[in-house]
Design a protein around this motif. Structure first.
Motif, PDB file in Angstrom:
ATOM      1  N   THR A  34       0.853  -1.184   0.000  1.00 48.82           N
ATOM      2  CA  THR A  34       0.000   0.000   0.000  1.00 48.82           C
ATOM      3  C   THR A  34       0.890   1.235   0.000  1.00 48.82           C
ATOM      4  O   THR A  34       2.103   1.136  -0.080  1.00 48.82           O
ATOM      5  N   SER A  35       0.281   2.386   0.069  1.00 48.17           N
ATOM      6  CA  SER A  35       1.034   3.642   0.126  1.00 48.17           C
ATOM      7  C   SER A  35       0.350   4.578   1.106  1.00 48.17           C
ATOM      8  O   SER A  35      -0.805   4.358   1.488  1.00 48.17           O
ATOM      9  N   VAL A  36       1.061   5.629   1.497  1.00 48.96           N
ATOM     10  CA  VAL A  36       0.452   6.612   2.397  1.00 48.96           C
ATOM     11  C   VAL A  36      -0.760   7.259   1.729  1.00 48.96           C
ATOM     12  O   VAL A  36      -1.720   7.626   2.397  1.00 48.96           O
ATOM     13  N   TYR A  37      -0.723   7.376   0.403  1.00 51.24           N
ATOM     14  CA  TYR A  37      -1.839   7.973  -0.328  1.00 51.24           C
ATOM     15  C   TYR A  37      -3.070   7.072  -0.281  1.00 51.24           C
ATOM     16  O   TYR A  37      -4.189   7.544  -0.058  1.00 51.24           O
ATOM     17  N   ALA A  43      -8.914   6.377   4.761  1.00 54.91           N
ATOM     18  CA  ALA A  43      -9.377   7.135   5.929  1.00 54.91           C
ATOM     19  C   ALA A  43     -10.472   8.134   5.537  1.00 54.91           C
ATOM     20  O   ALA A  43     -11.473   8.281   6.245  1.00 54.91           O
ATOM     21  N   MET A  44     -10.299   8.797   4.390  1.00 55.05           N
ATOM     22  CA  MET A  44     -11.302   9.770   3.952  1.00 55.05           C
ATOM     23  C   MET A  44     -12.627   9.075   3.615  1.00 55.05           C
ATOM     24  O   MET A  44     -13.702   9.572   3.933  1.00 55.05           O
ATOM     25  N   HIS A  45     -12.548   7.903   2.983  1.00 56.97           N
ATOM     26  CA  HIS A  45     -13.763   7.142   2.677  1.00 56.97           C
ATOM     27  C   HIS A  45     -14.474   6.722   3.969  1.00 56.97           C
ATOM     28  O   HIS A  45     -15.699   6.837   4.080  1.00 56.97           O
ATOM     29  N   GLU A  46     -13.707   6.242   4.944  1.00 55.84           N
ATOM     30  CA  GLU A  46     -14.305   5.828   6.212  1.00 55.84           C
ATOM     31  C   GLU A  46     -14.922   7.026   6.942  1.00 55.84           C
ATOM     32  O   GLU A  46     -16.008   6.913   7.516  1.00 55.84           O
ATOM     33  N   ASP A  66      -6.403   4.597  11.205  1.00 53.58           N
ATOM     34  CA  ASP A  66      -5.199   5.069  11.910  1.00 53.58           C
ATOM     35  C   ASP A  66      -4.785   6.486  11.533  1.00 53.58           C
ATOM     36  O   ASP A  66      -3.632   6.869  11.718  1.00 53.58           O
ATOM     37  N   HIS A  67      -5.690   7.263  10.971  1.00 52.94           N
ATOM     38  CA  HIS A  67      -5.401   8.650  10.579  1.00 52.94           C
ATOM     39  C   HIS A  67      -6.310   9.584  11.366  1.00 52.94           C
ATOM     40  O   HIS A  67      -7.533   9.420  11.351  1.00 52.94           O
ATOM     41  N   GLY A  68      -5.715  10.559  12.033  1.00 48.12           N
ATOM     42  CA  GLY A  68      -6.493  11.579  12.717  1.00 48.12           C
ATOM     43  C   GLY A  68      -6.965  12.622  11.714  1.00 48.12           C
ATOM     44  O   GLY A  68      -6.146  13.214  10.987  1.00 48.12           O
ATOM     45  N   ILE A  69      -8.261  12.839  11.659  1.00 47.26           N
ATOM     46  CA  ILE A  69      -8.826  13.799  10.700  1.00 47.26           C
ATOM     47  C   ILE A  69      -8.415  15.214  11.089  1.00 47.26           C
ATOM     48  O   ILE A  69      -8.577  15.630  12.242  1.00 47.26           O
ATOM     49  N   THR A  70      -7.897  15.946  10.115  1.00 45.27           N
ATOM     50  CA  THR A  70      -7.413  17.304  10.338  1.00 45.27           C
ATOM     51  C   THR A  70      -8.396  18.330   9.760  1.00 45.27           C
ATOM     52  O   THR A  70      -9.288  17.984   8.976  1.00 45.27           O
ATOM     53  N   PHE A 134     -10.649  10.704  -3.448  1.00 49.45           N
ATOM     54  CA  PHE A 134      -9.883  11.521  -2.513  1.00 49.45           C
ATOM     55  C   PHE A 134      -8.382  11.444  -2.775  1.00 49.45           C
ATOM     56  O   PHE A 134      -7.595  11.896  -1.969  1.00 49.45           O
ATOM     57  N   GLY A 135      -7.954  10.856  -3.872  1.00 55.10           N
ATOM     58  CA  GLY A 135      -6.547  10.625  -4.127  1.00 55.10           C
ATOM     59  C   GLY A 135      -5.745  11.883  -4.349  1.00 55.10           C
ATOM     60  O   GLY A 135      -6.249  12.911  -4.766  1.00 55.10           O
ATOM     61  N   ALA A 136      -4.450  11.748  -4.027  1.00 56.57           N
ATOM     62  CA  ALA A 136      -3.525  12.870  -4.233  1.00 56.57           C
ATOM     63  C   ALA A 136      -2.965  12.790  -5.646  1.00 56.57           C
ATOM     64  O   ALA A 136      -2.779  11.725  -6.194  1.00 56.57           O
TER      65      ALA A 136
END
Length: 136
Positions: A34-37, A43-46, A66-70, A134-136
């Protein structure tokens, strides 16, 4: 969250169509790569699925995949996606409710191929089927 098809799915369909060899290359990758992206997109989908079920919740600081929403996540990704759904609902008469989240769908005629629909909204007269990017 539903696993994704390694053969074809909505997120990789364009690549598979324009570069069939990408499937052979993907088979060479270690399992679970996987990748950080990709992790951020998950995380954005969840977070979006959660927000659709709990529209009054504050998302900043909540943890998804495992990502804190900013604030940046909310301002640049989640709120624009939400606003687009609101615009679609208004364009089609309103009165929508969430009928499904992360619904697995098959690709007819391609054995083993499937994808997921991020959200299905339903009103008495219409369905809205949306897939977030939501991809970069």
């Amino acid at each position: 969250m539903t696993a994704h098809s390694v053969l074809v799915g909505g997120s990789i369909a364009d690549r598979r169509i324009h570069c069939p060899a990408s499937f052979q290359e993907q088979l060479k990758a270690p399992p679970g790569l996987t990748s950080v992206y990709a992790e951020h997109g998950t995380a954005m989908h969840e977070a979006m699925a959660h927000w659709l079920q709990n529209p009054d919740d504050e998302l900043v600081g909540q943890i998804f995949n495992d990502h804190g929403i900013t604030d940046e996540d909310v301002d640049t990704l989640l709120t624009p996606a939400w606003d687009s759904l609101v615009e679609l609902q208004e364009a089609y008469g309103g009165g929508f409710k969430v009928a499904g989240l992360e619904v697995r769908v098959a690709f007819p005629g391609i054995a083993g191929a499937f994808g997921t629909v991020d959200v299905i909204l339903e009103s008495p007269s219409h369905f809205i089927v949306a897939d977030f990017k939501f991809g970069a």
